[in-house]
Motif scaffolding. Structure first.
Motif: not given
Length: 813
Positions: A650-677
């Motif tokens: 249960s803790l691992w499931r909650q941990f993954k759901s609460e850290t998923e946003y950070s991973v998604t933000q990193a992916i979005s930031a990386q894609e945005a950076n690629k578009r800017n360049n």
């Protein structure tokens, strides 16, 4: 005279033995006794002079016989025999008050009337009350027993047997229960009856053939008047319907009709008076008993009122008194000596018995004061012991040594103080007081020992708590493969140090090895408890710790610098590494590992949570065994489990759901950076534009004015680009960027136009280069070209859009 209207009285026989014929006749007519037939009862009372007979009758039957005035001394009150009718009791009850026996007025040798009146009372009465003192029970010469012995014998010789109820009234009852007194009294009466010579006709006649024996007890009238009245009121109820079956005289025989009572009584008295052989033995012992009792009571009262004793009694209530025993013994000795002098010529056995009774009463009176003295000695000596014991401990003396020396010294001091308080006349056992004082000392030593041991234990427990809590928390925070081995090493080191110090501290308490081992084991268990409690506390924050660790590894590089997502990072690999580190922390926190035993918690968690198939595959094929579908770990007892497998899942499931946003933000930031360049077109497109746009380029070169318009348009577009922060807006996606720009575009354009209008109002002199040759020269000298000035102007417009006031390059120079 009697109290009520229905009462009347007369003297039946005067002190000289003369029968009052006219008086009895008048009395019978006045009470209308002749109309009663057989329904009447006669009650008489006999007993020693001044024993309270008249007082008892007055309270019991409502009569008003003359009572003795205690303040005028003891003397004869009732002379001869008086008769009265009882008020308020049915059937008609006649009361006879006899002259007391053993009176000094008649003397020792002139007791014939006493014996004759007693025999007369037994002959005519249905119920005879025999007044006697409680302390006379069991004595041969007490309670008129010699008189009864002779009366029994003569009565059988003179009269035919009749059933008479003998009610022995025990006066001034002590604490001894009536059920203990009555058998003794009945046994004495039976002995009298057995010893009386009987005619042949009555040789085998039992006592019950002649008499019914009843025994009652009353409290002292002088000392307990209210209780005495209550008891008398209860006794009065027994005289109602006394001649009915079951009553006090229900089985009487030979009753004379009421109309012939006067004649019958006269004849009986005549026979008794003329019988010269009815010379009863003297009651010398009885006289001694009464007189010694009176003297003893006088001495007791005198002692109770003694001023010296009263002062001593009052003083001992507030504190100890020096030479208490000697002072009190002297007062007691004076009192007993006075008694001995006054009873010197009385019977030795009686006076000795009464002296013993007086001594017992006096000691009973002074015993509370003596107990108070002992209480002061005990409390005072105990306080001194406590102070000395505390000073010895404060001075550095060992606990056992201080306890032994102080206890021995103050026990001797207590014995000396008790010896000073001992009363010579009392043979009281002092061992109980000494034992109680010893118990008080032992209890205080035990309480101090417990307090000291408690303080020591608390000190070492506090040290263990301080030396273990912080390091254990730090080790668990940085959980890795060496976490629990390091905790075990820390626990062993700190526990051994604490036990060594604690063992040395316990040396002075001189305790047995078993108790010492228990305390050391308790301290060792406490150390383990601290570690386990801290581990359980940290396990409650494991999710927060996992997220912190994931964030630290995911958002920072190997140099602990914040990570910038430029598009070259392996987000998948970084995420897996951070999650593996968080899973490592979860496996470390899942159980307490203070033993060197191994477990498979980490491998189970890795297999079930990290290396598990994808969700889609899991949905398609549900396995029959889930390693985390359990409430216990293999090879780990439940008492050592901090987080169960189910909780880990249960803790691992909650941990993954609460850290998923950070991973998604990193992916979005990386894609945005690629578009800017990648905003410029590809190189081939640039080459095509140069080839296809050659004619337009040549047209611009032939007409330089176009270049001015193009340059101004470039400045405006650059200003809008900077002002709207277009690259920043599109970093979060195309659609959010367009929406944001659509809301900011019009205000930004209006702001630029406003700034341009303000710039157009500036005087021409400020913008004329010829009027400022120095500035132009400086610009030229500094290598500031026209293009650079234009760039500066563009920057000024951009900054003004962000709230910074625009200023021209020349003003800035």
């Amino acid at each position: 005279m009697p109290k009520g209207e229905e009462c009347c009285s007369t003297q039946l026989i005067d002190g000289d033995g003369t029968f009052n014929v006219s008086g009895i006749e008048h009395f019978i007519k006045e009470v209308k006794l002749s109309d009663c037939g057989l329904s009447y009862a006669v009650v008489s009372i006999m007993g020693p002079q001044s024993s309270g007979k008249s007082t008892l009758l007055n309270h019991l039957f409502g009569t008003n016989f003359r009572e003795m005035d205690a303040f005028k001394g003891r003397s004869q009150t009732t002379k001869g025999i008086w008769m009265a009718r009882c008020a308020g009791i049915e059937p008609c009850t006649l009361i006879m008050d006899l002259e007391g026996t053993d009176g000094r007025e008649r003397g020792e040798d002139d007791t014939a009337f006493e014996k004759q009146s007693a025999l007369f009372a037994l002959a005519v009465s249905d119920i005879v009350l025999i007044n006697m003192w409680c302390h006379d029970i069991g004595r041969e010469q007490a309670a008129n027993k010699p008189l009864l012995k002779t009366v029994f014998q003569v009565m059988m010789r003179l009269f035919s047997p009749r059933k008479t109820t003998l009610m022995f009234v025990i006066r001034d009852k002590t604490r001894t229960p009536l059920e203990n007194l009555e058998p003794v009294l009945r046994e004495d009466i039976q002995k009298i009856w057995d010893s009386v010579p009987k005619p042949q006709a009555h040789m085998e006649t039992p006592l019950s053939e002649f008499f019914n024996v009843e025994v009652v007890a009353l409290s002292s009238f002088e000392e307990k008047e209210e209780l005495f009245k209550e008891q008398v009121a209860s006794l009065r109820q027994r005289f109602y319907h006394s001649v009915a079956p079951g009553g006090l005289a229900g089985d009487r025989r030979g009753v004379v009709p009421a109309s012939g009572f006067s004649f019958s009584a006269h004849e009986i008295w005549k026979v008794i008076k003329e019988n010269k052989d009815l010379d009863l033995p003297a009651h010398k012992v009885m006289v001694a008993t009464v007189r010694c009792e009176e003297i003893a009571n006088e001495k007791y009262s005198s002692f109770a009122a003694n001023e010296e004793w009263c002062e001593l009694e009052a003083a001992v209530q507030s504190g100890p008194i020096s030479s208490f025993g000697k002072k009190l013994s002297s007062i007691l000795k004076t009192c007993l000596s006075g008694y001995d002098g006054e009873v010197l010529y009385f019977d030795e056995g009686v006076r000795s018995a009464k002296r013993k009774q007086l001594e017992d009463k006096l000691l009973q009176l002074v015993q509370p004061a003596f107990q108070s003295m002992l209480g002061h000695i005990r409390s005072g000596t105990l306080d001194k012991f406590k102070d000395a014991f505390d000073k010895a401990l404060s001075g550095g003396e060992g606990f056992s040594s201080a306890a032994h020396h102080c206890s021995k010294f103050y026990m001797n001091l207590f014995d000396e103080a008790c010896a000073d308080a001992v009363i010579e006349q009392a043979n009281w056992d002092m061992s109980k007081a000494r034992d109680k004082f010893q118990r008080d000392i032992d209890a205080h030593i035990a309480s101090v020992r417990a307090a000291k041991l408690g303080e020591l234990t608390a000190i070492f427990e506090a040290k263990l708590n301080e030396s273990l809590s912080g390091p254990v928390e730090a080790l668990l925070d940085g959980a890795n493969n060496e976490t629990w081995p390091a905790i075990r090493k820390l626990l062993r080191r700190e526990t051994e140090s604490a036990i060594s110090g604690f063992s040395d501290a316990l040396y002075g308490f001189d305790m047995d090895e078993e108790t010492k081992e228990k305390m050391l084991a308790s301290l060792e268990n406490y150390a383990k408890g601290v570690v386990e409690a801290k581990a359980r506390e940290e396990s409650g924050r494991v999710l927060m710790r996992m997220k912190d660790r994931f964030t630290s590894l995911f958002s920072h590089d190997s140099d602990s610098m914040p990570r910038v997502w430029t598009g070259k990072e392996d987000i998948r690999g970084i995420t897996k590494l951070a999650r593996s580190a968080s899973l490592k922390l979860l496996s470390v926190m899942a159980a307490i590992r203070l033993d060197d035993e191994t477990d498979n918690i980490e491998s189970t968690l890795t297999l079930a949570l990290v290396d598990s198939p994808s969700n889609a595959a899991t949905n398609r094929s549900i396995t029959n065994h889930d390693p985390l579908a359990s409430s216990t770990w293999e090879q780990v007892p439940s008492s050592k489990t901090l987080i169960t497998p189910v909780q880990c899942k249960s803790l691992w499931r909650q941990f993954k759901s609460e850290t998923e946003y950070s991973v998604t933000q990193a992916i979005s930031a990386q894609e945005a950076n690629k578009r800017n360049n990648n905003w410029l077109p590809p190189p081939w497109a640039i080459a095509a534009m140069m080839v296809l746009g050659f004619n337009e380029f040549m047209t611009l070169l032939r007409n330089p004015l176009y270049l001015g318009f193009i340059f101004i348009g470039y400045l405006l577009i650059k200003a809008l680009w900077v002002q709207l922060d277009i690259s920043g807006e599109f970093r979060n996606g195309a659609l959010p960027g367009l929406i944001s720009l659509s809301t900011k575009f019009l205000p930004t354009v209006m702001n630029l136009l406003k700034k341009l209008a303000e710039e157009g109002q500036i005087p021409a002199t400020n913008n004329n280069p010829q009027r400022n040759p120095v500035g132009a020269s400086m610009n030229h000298q500094n290598g500031v070209s026209t293009s650079e000035i234009s760039s500066t102007a563009s920057s000024g417009v951009t900054s003004s859009g962000n709230g910074t006031e625009y200023s021209s390059p020349r003003k800035e120079e």
